[in-house]
Enzyme design. Structure first.
Site, short mmCIF file in Angstrom:
data_model
loop_
_atom_site.label_atom_id
_atom_site.label_comp_id
_atom_site.label_asym_id
_atom_site.label_seq_id
_atom_site.Cartn_x
_atom_site.Cartn_y
_atom_site.Cartn_z
N ALA A 65 0.85 -1.24 -0.17
CA ALA A 65 -0.20 -0.02 -0.10
C ALA A 65 0.80 1.23 0.18
O ALA A 65 1.95 1.11 0.46
CB ALA A 65 -0.86 -0.03 1.36
N GLY B 79 0.62 -5.17 0.82
CA GLY B 79 -0.58 -5.34 0.00
C GLY B 79 -0.40 -5.89 -0.93
O GLY B 79 -0.90 -6.56 -1.83
N GLU C 216 4.55 -5.08 7.21
CA GLU C 216 3.78 -4.04 7.77
C GLU C 216 4.13 -3.68 9.17
O GLU C 216 4.00 -2.58 9.83
CB GLU C 216 2.39 -4.31 7.78
C1 HXC Z 1 5.13 4.53 -1.16
C2 HXC Z 1 6.98 3.72 -1.84
C3 HXC Z 1 6.58 2.23 -1.45
C4 HXC Z 1 5.24 2.23 -0.62
C5 HXC Z 1 8.69 2.30 -2.23
N1 HXC Z 1 8.32 3.50 -2.28
N2 HXC Z 1 7.55 1.39 -1.55
N3 HXC Z 1 5.99 4.64 -1.48
N4 HXC Z 1 4.47 3.18 -0.74
N5 HXC Z 1 4.98 0.91 -0.10
C6 HXC Z 1 8.94 4.46 -3.03
C7 HXC Z 1 10.15 4.99 -2.25
O1 HXC Z 1 9.69 5.82 -1.17
C8 HXC Z 1 10.87 5.69 -3.35
O2 HXC Z 1 10.47 6.76 -3.76
C9 HXC Z 1 10.93 4.64 -4.45
O3 HXC Z 1 9.51 4.02 -3.98
C10 HXC Z 1 11.87 3.71 -4.58
O4 HXC Z 1 11.91 3.02 -3.30
P1 HXC Z 1 13.35 2.72 -2.42
O5 HXC Z 1 13.13 2.60 -1.01
O6 HXC Z 1 14.18 4.14 -2.65
O7 HXC Z 1 13.87 1.56 -3.35
P2 HXC Z 1 14.86 0.40 -2.65
O8 HXC Z 1 15.90 0.81 -1.97
O9 HXC Z 1 15.08 -0.51 -3.67
O10 HXC Z 1 13.95 -0.32 -1.69
C11 HXC Z 1 12.53 -1.25 -2.06
C12 HXC Z 1 11.85 -1.40 -1.20
C13 HXC Z 1 11.60 -0.44 -0.13
C14 HXC Z 1 12.43 -2.71 -0.34
C15 HXC Z 1 10.66 -2.11 -1.83
O11 HXC Z 1 11.06 0.70 -0.84
C16 HXC Z 1 10.60 -0.75 0.78
O12 HXC Z 1 10.94 -1.38 2.03
N6 HXC Z 1 9.36 -0.28 0.65
C17 HXC Z 1 8.22 -0.51 1.41
C18 HXC Z 1 7.85 -1.86 1.57
C19 HXC Z 1 6.40 -2.11 2.71
O13 HXC Z 1 6.72 -1.56 3.83
N7 HXC Z 1 5.37 -2.27 2.29
C20 HXC Z 1 4.20 -2.46 2.96
C21 HXC Z 1 3.50 -1.08 2.99
S1 HXC Z 1 2.30 -1.21 4.12
P3 HXC Z 1 11.10 8.32 -3.66
O14 HXC Z 1 10.27 9.38 -3.98
O15 HXC Z 1 12.13 8.35 -2.44
O16 HXC Z 1 12.15 7.95 -5.05
C22 HXC Z 1 0.84 -2.01 3.32
C23 HXC Z 1 -0.37 -2.21 4.20
C24 HXC Z 1 -1.23 -3.15 3.50
O17 HXC Z 1 0.84 -2.77 2.35
C25 HXC Z 1 -2.87 -2.77 4.08
C26 HXC Z 1 -3.53 -3.10 2.92
C27 HXC Z 1 -3.21 -2.64 1.49
#
Ligand code: HXC
Length: 257
Positions: A63, A108, A131
């Site tokens: 998400a 998500g 999460e």
């Molecule tokens: C918003 C995100 C994002 C996310 C990545 N980005 N994941 N933006 N929401 N879930 C954005 C980053 O901020 C960044 O933007 C760009 O994408 C590239 O990501 P990086 O982190 O710079 O890349 P990298 O170092 O290669 O790492 C990749 C990654 C990491 C491991 C996927 O981005 C990450 O840990 N993302 C979050 C994963 C996460 O926690 N997902 C769960 C979300 S909560 P900028 O602008 O800085 O370039 C969820 C709740 C579910 O899903 C509820 C129901 C749907």
């Protein structure tokens, strides 16, 4: 339908294509788009099966955290139904579905993959429910579907720690069904469901429904669901075609329409 989610149809297979670079973060627009794409795929008679695909680099990193960061409790009370709607729309799609997982399938994104019937992963794919590291828990079905797929102990390991698993471990614990080189993920996913094109679509639909609904209830209720769906198939042309083909010693697969 949203520009961020497209339904592309070719040779009887619908591809639900997530397209929100760089990470296919699932904002509200893409969540609504997924619901609409699933509805269209369910209704279209030229779609026999569905591949969910996020492109060559990433499936979906979850998400949109930036969108959620400023949300209050009451905002989330309003929004959390949608979170479950988009994975429910996929899980309830009355046709076989497969997630073609490249790169990250997190939060998500992993839940979208869990809502499909099967998952084909790239060798370098990484899956997880991180999460907990944001101070929340999975909210699009992850605690329920992951536990049903890999068992409660493994689901708790992944959900409580937030750690990622690589494709090899995901295969070993049953989180994915096939691992292939990254360049072959989409083609392998299409191949996996292509056998359902031109098949007995009502029986396929009933089989999927009996298994999925049965997993939600006790055995006796599940058997009743099976009994009713089984009897219902005797009203279909597919059933008549399949049995006649056998009795008349037809060659090859029955000529289902
Ligand atoms: C918003 C995100 C994002 C996310 C990545 N980005 N994941 N933006 N929401 N879930 C954005 C980053 O901020 C960044 O933007 C760009 O994408 C590239 O990501 P990086 O982190 O710079 O890349 P990298 O170092 O290669 O790492 C990749 C990654 C990491 C491991 C996927 O981005 C990450 O840990 N993302 C979050 C994963 C996460 O926690 N997902 C769960 C979300 S909560 P900028 O602008 O800085 O370039 C969820 C709740 C579910 O899903 C509820 C129901 C749907």
């Amino acid at each position: 339908m949203s520009d961020l989610v497209r339904l592309e149809v070719e040779d009887g297979i619908g591809t639900v294509r997530l397209d929100r670079p760089p990470m296919n973060a699932l904002n509200a627009e893409i969540q609504h788009g997924l619901v609409a794409a699933c509805r269209e795929a369910a209704e279209r008679s030229d779609v026999a099966a569905v591949v969910v695909y996020g492109g060559e680099k990433v499936f979906a990193a979850g998400a949109d955290i930036k969108e959620m960061e400023t949300m209050s409790y009451t905002d989330m009370v309003d929004h959390s139904g949608l979170l479950q709607d988009f994975t429910r729309a996929l899980a309830r799609l009355p046709k076989p579905t497969v997630a073609a997982v490249t790169g990250y399938a997190l939060g998500g994104g992993c839940e979208v993959a869990l809502a499909c019937d099967w998952r084909v992963a790239a060798e370098d794919a990484r899956l997880g429910q991180p999460e907990i590291l944001l101070g929340i828990i999975p909210g699009a079905g992850g605690t329920q579907r992951l536990a049903r797929l890999v068992g409660p102990a493994r689901a708790k390991d992944l959900v409580l720690s937030g750690r990622f698993v690589d494709a090899r471990e995901a295969l070993a614990i049953g989180l994915v069904d096939r691992v292939v080189p990254a360049a072959e993920v989409y083609t392998a996913s299409r191949e996996l469901v292509s056998r359902y094109v031109g098949g007995p679509s009502y029986a396929v639909r009933a089989a999927k429904e009996a298994i999925d609904r049965g997993l939600e209830v006790d055995l006796e209720t599940g058997l009743e669901i099976e009994r009713q769906l089984f009897a219902g198939l005797f009203a279909t042309r597919d059933r008549a075609t399949g049995m006649r083909h056998f009795v008349e010693k037809g060659k090859g697969p029955a000529p289902f329409e």
